[in-house]
Scaffold this motif. Structure first.
Motif: not given
Length: 175
Positions: A111-120
Protein backbone atom coordinates in the motif's frame (compact mmCIF):
# COMPACT_ATOMS: atom_id res chain seq x y z
CA UNK A 1 27.81 -16.55 5.49
CA UNK A 2 24.10 -17.17 5.19
CA UNK A 3 22.57 -16.33 1.81
CA UNK A 4 19.24 -15.04 0.51
CA UNK A 5 18.15 -15.21 -3.11
CA UNK A 6 15.28 -12.96 -4.19
CA UNK A 7 13.83 -13.84 -7.57
CA UNK A 8 10.61 -12.30 -8.80
CA UNK A 9 8.98 -9.26 -10.28
CA UNK A 10 7.21 -5.98 -9.67
CA UNK A 11 4.09 -7.26 -11.43
CA UNK A 12 1.86 -4.18 -11.53
CA UNK A 13 -0.27 -1.67 -9.67
CA UNK A 14 -3.88 -0.76 -9.02
CA UNK A 15 -5.82 2.15 -7.59
CA UNK A 16 -3.76 4.92 -9.18
CA UNK A 17 -5.13 7.66 -11.49
CA UNK A 18 -5.68 6.78 -15.13
CA UNK A 19 -2.40 7.88 -16.70
CA UNK A 20 0.90 6.32 -17.71
CA UNK A 21 2.18 4.89 -14.43
CA UNK A 22 5.71 3.66 -13.66
CA UNK A 23 7.55 2.57 -10.51
CA UNK A 24 11.07 3.11 -9.20
CA UNK A 25 12.28 0.56 -6.64
CA UNK A 26 15.33 0.40 -4.38
CA UNK A 27 16.56 -2.37 -2.09
CA UNK A 28 17.26 -1.16 1.46
CA UNK A 29 19.70 -3.29 3.49
CA UNK A 30 21.03 -3.25 7.05
CA UNK A 31 24.70 -3.03 7.97
CA UNK A 32 25.45 -6.77 8.12
CA UNK A 33 24.23 -7.41 4.57
CA UNK A 34 26.21 -7.61 1.33
CA UNK A 35 25.04 -7.78 -2.27
CA UNK A 36 26.75 -10.76 -3.92
CA UNK A 37 25.11 -10.33 -7.30
CA UNK A 38 22.24 -8.43 -8.87
CA UNK A 39 20.96 -4.90 -9.29
CA UNK A 40 19.64 -3.17 -6.16
CA UNK A 41 17.45 -0.58 -7.89
CA UNK A 42 15.40 -0.27 -11.02
CA UNK A 43 12.54 1.37 -12.85
CA UNK A 44 9.64 -0.22 -14.67
CA UNK A 45 8.33 0.90 -18.02
CA UNK A 46 5.28 3.16 -18.08
CA UNK A 47 1.96 1.43 -18.62
CA UNK A 48 -1.50 2.82 -19.13
CA UNK A 49 -4.46 0.57 -18.54
CA UNK A 50 -7.05 0.56 -21.30
CA UNK A 51 -9.43 -1.99 -19.80
CA UNK A 52 -9.50 -1.22 -16.10
CA UNK A 53 -7.60 0.35 -13.32
CA UNK A 54 -4.73 -2.19 -13.11
CA UNK A 55 -1.43 -1.60 -14.88
CA UNK A 56 1.03 -4.38 -15.70
CA UNK A 57 4.81 -4.03 -15.48
CA UNK A 58 6.36 -7.52 -14.96
CA UNK A 59 9.68 -5.88 -14.09
CA UNK A 60 12.22 -8.52 -12.96
CA UNK A 61 14.04 -8.59 -9.63
CA UNK A 62 16.96 -10.99 -9.23
CA UNK A 63 19.24 -10.56 -6.22
CA UNK A 64 21.75 -12.69 -4.33
CA UNK A 65 22.57 -11.41 -0.83
CA UNK A 66 24.74 -12.63 2.03
CA UNK A 67 24.44 -11.81 5.71
CA UNK A 68 25.88 -12.42 9.16
CA UNK A 69 22.50 -12.01 10.89
CA UNK A 70 18.87 -11.14 10.36
CA UNK A 71 19.17 -7.57 11.68
CA UNK A 72 18.42 -5.07 8.91
CA UNK A 73 16.42 -7.57 6.85
CA UNK A 74 15.95 -6.30 3.25
CA UNK A 75 13.10 -3.97 2.34
CA UNK A 76 11.92 -2.70 -1.03
CA UNK A 77 11.30 1.05 -1.23
CA UNK A 78 8.80 1.90 -3.96
CA UNK A 79 8.05 5.23 -5.64
CA UNK A 80 5.18 5.38 -8.13
CA UNK A 81 4.94 8.20 -10.67
CA UNK A 82 2.52 9.16 -13.42
CA UNK A 83 3.36 10.72 -16.76
CA UNK A 84 0.77 12.93 -18.44
CA UNK A 85 0.21 13.56 -22.16
CA UNK A 86 2.66 16.47 -22.09
CA UNK A 87 5.45 14.31 -20.63
CA UNK A 88 5.31 15.82 -17.13
CA UNK A 89 6.08 13.42 -14.31
CA UNK A 90 4.26 13.63 -10.96
CA UNK A 91 4.52 11.61 -7.77
CA UNK A 92 1.63 9.23 -7.13
CA UNK A 93 2.85 7.43 -4.02
CA UNK A 94 5.59 6.04 -1.80
CA UNK A 95 5.62 2.61 -0.22
CA UNK A 96 7.84 0.13 1.57
CA UNK A 97 7.53 -3.62 1.98
CA UNK A 98 9.74 -6.12 3.76
CA UNK A 99 11.15 -8.96 1.72
CA UNK A 100 9.59 -12.13 3.18
CA UNK A 101 11.86 -14.07 5.55
CA UNK A 102 10.20 -17.39 4.81
CA UNK A 103 11.36 -19.38 1.78
CA UNK A 104 8.93 -20.00 -1.06
CA UNK A 105 6.69 -18.03 -3.39
CA UNK A 106 5.03 -14.88 -2.06
CA UNK A 107 2.40 -12.58 -3.59
CA UNK A 108 2.77 -9.20 -1.91
CA UNK A 109 0.67 -6.04 -2.01
CA UNK A 110 2.36 -2.81 -0.95
CA UNK A 111 0.00 0.00 0.00
CA UNK A 112 1.36 3.41 -0.93
CA UNK A 113 0.85 6.95 0.36
CA UNK A 114 1.73 10.47 -0.71
CA UNK A 115 2.30 13.71 1.20
CA UNK A 116 -0.62 16.14 1.35
CA UNK A 117 0.03 19.82 0.74
CA UNK A 118 -1.90 22.94 1.54
CA UNK A 119 -5.28 23.56 -0.07
CA UNK A 120 -3.66 25.67 -2.81
CA UNK A 121 -1.03 22.97 -3.49
CA UNK A 122 -3.71 20.28 -3.77
CA UNK A 123 -5.78 22.38 -6.20
CA UNK A 124 -2.65 23.06 -8.27
CA UNK A 125 -1.81 19.33 -8.18
CA UNK A 126 -5.30 18.41 -9.41
CA UNK A 127 -5.25 20.76 -12.39
CA UNK A 128 -1.59 21.31 -13.28
CA UNK A 129 0.26 18.40 -11.69
CA UNK A 130 3.11 18.58 -9.25
CA UNK A 131 2.64 18.61 -5.53
CA UNK A 132 4.68 17.92 -2.41
CA UNK A 133 7.45 15.32 -2.56
CA UNK A 134 9.95 14.08 -0.01
CA UNK A 135 13.45 15.54 -0.17
CA UNK A 136 14.94 12.31 1.18
CA UNK A 137 13.81 8.70 0.83
CA UNK A 138 14.79 8.14 4.49
CA UNK A 139 11.25 9.15 5.50
CA UNK A 140 9.75 6.27 3.49
CA UNK A 141 11.08 3.52 5.77
CA UNK A 142 11.90 5.47 8.93
CA UNK A 143 8.94 5.68 11.29
CA UNK A 144 10.80 8.02 13.66
CA UNK A 145 10.22 11.05 11.41
CA UNK A 146 7.32 9.93 9.23
CA UNK A 147 4.73 10.40 11.97
CA UNK A 148 4.97 14.19 11.46
CA UNK A 149 3.95 14.02 7.80
CA UNK A 150 0.40 14.63 6.63
CA UNK A 151 -0.37 11.91 4.08
CA UNK A 152 -3.19 10.39 2.08
CA UNK A 153 -3.50 6.82 0.83
CA UNK A 154 -2.59 6.16 -2.79
CA UNK A 155 -2.78 2.93 -4.81
CA UNK A 156 -1.23 -0.50 -4.40
CA UNK A 157 1.85 -2.07 -5.96
CA UNK A 158 1.78 -5.83 -6.55
CA UNK A 159 4.90 -7.99 -6.31
CA UNK A 160 5.61 -11.67 -6.88
CA UNK A 161 8.76 -12.84 -5.06
CA UNK A 162 10.44 -16.20 -4.70
CA UNK A 163 12.75 -16.46 -1.67
CA UNK A 164 15.54 -19.01 -1.30
CA UNK A 165 17.47 -19.20 1.99
CA UNK A 166 20.80 -21.01 2.19
CA UNK A 167 23.14 -21.93 5.08
CA UNK A 168 21.18 -20.10 7.78
CA UNK A 169 21.42 -23.04 10.21
CA UNK A 170 25.02 -23.85 9.24
CA UNK A 171 26.20 -20.38 10.34
CA UNK A 172 23.89 -20.16 13.35
CA UNK A 173 21.69 -17.46 11.84
CA UNK A 174 18.14 -18.05 13.03
CA UNK A 175 15.11 -16.59 11.29
Amino acid sequence: MAEVHIIGQVSGASGFPHASIFCKWTLQLGGGWRVVEGVTEGQTQADQSETGEKVTWCHPIDLHLSTRGIQGWPQLLLQVYRQDDLGRVDLCGYGVTHVPSKPGHHSLTCHTWRPVGTFAEEVRRAFLGGGPQLLSTEFIHSSSERYRLHTVAAGKVHLELGIILRDFQKYGVMY
